[in-house]
Design a protein around this motif. Structure first.
Motif, short mmCIF file in Angstrom:
data_model
loop_
_atom_site.label_atom_id
_atom_site.label_comp_id
_atom_site.label_asym_id
_atom_site.label_seq_id
_atom_site.Cartn_x
_atom_site.Cartn_y
_atom_site.Cartn_z
N PRO A 149 0.65 -1.16 -0.10
CA PRO A 149 0.08 0.01 -0.12
C PRO A 149 0.92 1.27 -0.02
O PRO A 149 2.00 1.25 0.47
CB PRO A 149 -0.67 -0.17 1.34
CG PRO A 149 -0.05 -1.21 2.12
CD PRO A 149 0.64 -1.91 1.20
N THR A 150 0.32 2.37 -0.65
CA THR A 150 0.93 3.45 -0.54
C THR A 150 0.22 4.79 0.03
O THR A 150 -1.11 4.38 0.64
CB THR A 150 1.00 4.14 -2.00
OG1 THR A 150 -0.22 4.26 -2.81
CG2 THR A 150 1.84 2.90 -2.81
N GLY A 151 0.48 5.91 0.09
CA GLY A 151 -0.06 6.95 0.47
C GLY A 151 0.29 7.63 1.86
O GLY A 151 1.54 7.08 2.30
N HIS A 152 -0.26 8.65 2.49
CA HIS A 152 0.29 9.02 3.73
C HIS A 152 -0.86 9.11 4.83
O HIS A 152 -2.29 9.07 4.34
CB HIS A 152 0.72 10.78 3.79
CG HIS A 152 1.76 11.00 2.84
ND1 HIS A 152 2.06 10.89 1.44
CD2 HIS A 152 3.14 11.27 3.40
CE1 HIS A 152 3.34 11.02 1.16
NE2 HIS A 152 3.83 11.53 2.49
N ALA A 153 -0.54 8.78 6.04
CA ALA A 153 -1.47 8.86 7.15
C ALA A 153 -1.76 10.17 7.71
O ALA A 153 -1.22 11.26 7.16
CB ALA A 153 -0.61 8.13 8.35
N SER A 154 -3.13 10.22 8.00
CA SER A 154 -3.71 11.51 8.47
C SER A 154 -2.90 12.14 9.80
O SER A 154 -1.93 11.38 10.21
CB SER A 154 -5.22 11.13 9.04
OG SER A 154 -5.07 10.52 10.30
N GLU A 155 -3.14 13.36 10.08
CA GLU A 155 -2.20 13.93 10.97
C GLU A 155 -2.92 13.87 12.38
O GLU A 155 -2.48 14.47 13.40
CB GLU A 155 -2.17 15.42 10.51
CG GLU A 155 -1.36 15.39 9.34
CD GLU A 155 -1.18 16.87 8.95
OE1 GLU A 155 -0.99 18.00 9.68
OE2 GLU A 155 -0.38 17.20 7.79
N LYS A 156 -4.34 13.19 12.54
CA LYS A 156 -4.75 12.83 13.65
C LYS A 156 -4.02 12.08 14.61
O LYS A 156 -3.57 11.04 14.03
CB LYS A 156 -6.30 12.49 13.52
CG LYS A 156 -7.28 12.39 14.57
CD LYS A 156 -8.31 11.55 14.61
CE LYS A 156 -8.12 10.12 14.27
NZ LYS A 156 -9.50 9.25 14.04
N LEU A 157 -3.68 12.56 16.03
CA LEU A 157 -3.03 11.57 16.92
C LEU A 157 -3.90 11.28 17.98
O LEU A 157 -4.85 12.00 18.40
CB LEU A 157 -1.93 12.62 17.43
CG LEU A 157 -0.92 12.94 16.28
CD1 LEU A 157 0.18 13.99 17.03
CD2 LEU A 157 -0.23 11.75 15.63
N ILE A 158 -3.72 10.08 18.26
CA ILE A 158 -4.33 9.19 19.43
C ILE A 158 -3.31 9.27 20.69
O ILE A 158 -2.16 9.10 20.49
CB ILE A 158 -4.85 7.84 19.19
CG1 ILE A 158 -5.59 7.97 18.01
CG2 ILE A 158 -5.22 7.21 20.41
CD1 ILE A 158 -5.90 6.63 17.48
N ASP A 159 -3.66 9.79 21.88
CA ASP A 159 -2.89 9.98 22.77
C ASP A 159 -2.64 8.24 23.54
O ASP A 159 -3.15 7.87 24.24
CB ASP A 159 -3.52 10.71 23.90
CG ASP A 159 -2.46 10.84 25.05
OD1 ASP A 159 -1.47 10.80 24.95
OD2 ASP A 159 -3.09 11.30 26.39
N ALA A 160 -1.40 7.89 23.10
CA ALA A 160 -1.03 6.60 23.51
C ALA A 160 0.50 6.26 22.99
O ALA A 160 0.95 6.98 22.14
CB ALA A 160 -1.85 5.57 22.91
N CYS A 161 1.21 5.46 23.34
CA CYS A 161 2.85 5.24 23.15
C CYS A 161 2.72 3.68 22.24
O CYS A 161 2.15 2.81 22.93
CB CYS A 161 3.46 5.22 24.37
SG CYS A 161 5.17 4.97 23.99
#
Length: 331
Positions: free
Chosen positions: A42-54
């Motif tokens: 797969p290709t593409g870019h991840a969204s910029e939304k972040l989930i508070d986790a490690c």
């Protein structure tokens, strides 16, 4: 079943998931020494939304293909965590996850594994290591350059673990808080007994796995309430529980590091046991390959590497509901 090279063009134009699954079960004649299904990654870019986790990423050299498949699936499903920490191959995988480049790590490994600039004689001449990890981080005409603008954004933390050769202890290099995070990743991904030490601020470093193979405790100590650990071995795997005695002789000039490396397998098994306990308690969520991994540290079989990538990808898709339930659970 064998597919000859002319028929590969038909495969390249197929994109539906069911057909991709069928392709993965076909052994393909590969004369170019790259993964036959390279164009299905797969290709593409991840969204910029972040989930508070490690997100915690185990090492394992080319067994890290599992983590690459897993994190690509996470990105495609919009699971982008606010902090990423990795050791060795885990740190390399983490770079692509933080840069949001879906499939970049897989395509690079599955296309260039047999390029001697990356693995082999030219790599050793350039970096005094059988695997030149700078090939993955520097723009040297590789498959696709690192998106440094996104990688260096401060919103998403990134930490690479390397072993301090003077103290034998783990050093946690954080992006934006150390002098050179990519140099730290290089140190994290070296191979003891083979690679030369990497100097960072006049201190020698080597493989982070010599001091901390799975850095989940760092995430706990940092106060993260949600911790996701991605293993590169199945949950039953344990290393031979013995001292790596040759380390004490080979690194006699660095006795603290030698001691840490000598006990690294014993420490690893303890970590594996603790992770299972914490997973059972709901303190963290552990993912691991759903079948034993037979890929070696510097595996040369491109089809095995591709299959491991898809195992990670599919495992992630299977357990997304459980991950969502864990993330939404009140503390």
């Amino acid at each position: 079943m064998i597919i000859n090279k002319p028929d590969l063009e038909k495969i390249k134009n197929i994109r539906n998931i069911q057909t991709l699954k069928n392709i993965r079960n076909i052994r393909i004649t590969n004369t170019n020494k790259e993964y036959s299904g390279i164009d299905t990654i797969p290709t593409g870019h991840a969204s910029e939304k972040l989930i508070d986790a490690c997100l915690v990423l185990e090492g394992g050299a080319f067994r890290g293909m599992y983590s690459q498949g897993f994190t690509d699936a996470l990105m495609r499903k919009d699971y982008n965590f606010s902090c990423v920490i990795g050791t060795s191959a885990g740190a390399l995988c983490g770079i692509n996850y933080v840069s949001g480049q879906i499939g970049r790590g897989a395509r690079t490994n599955l296309k260039y594994r047999h390029d001697s600039r990356y693995v082999g004689a030219r790599a050793f001449l350039h970096d005094r290591s059988p695997v030149d990890v700078t090939f993955l981080t520097e723009d040297r005409g590789i498959y696709e350059p690192l998106d440094e603008e996104r990688f260096y954004r401060p919103e998403q933390r990134f930490v690479a673990v390397a072993a301090n050769c003077l103290t034998g202890e783990a050093t946690y290099f954080e992006k934006g808080k150390c002098s050179d995070i990519l140099k730290a990743v290089q140190a994290s991904a070296t191979m003891p007994f083979i690679s030369r030490m990497v100097m960072i601020d006049d201190v020698p470093y080597l493989d982070g796995g010599a001091s901390c193979k799975i850095p989940y405790q760092w995430a706990i100590d940092q106060g993260y309430k949600k911790i996701i650990v991605i293993r590169t071995r199945d949950i039953t795997f344990r290393k031979p529980d013995k001292l790596i005695s040759q380390a004490l002789t080979f690194y006699r000039k660095y006795p603290e590091f030698a001691e840490s490396l000598a006990h690294s397998s014993i420490d690893y098994n303890r970590q594996c046991d603790e992770i299972e306990e914490l997973h059972a308690q709901g303190r963290l969520f552990r993912f691991a390959p759903t079948k034993p991994v037979t890929v070696s540290r510097i595996e040369s079989d491109m089809e095995k590497l591709g299959e491991l990538y898809w195992l990670g990808y599919d495992d992630c898709m299977i357990y997304l509901d459980e991950l969502e339930e864990y993330l939404s659970r009140a503390e």
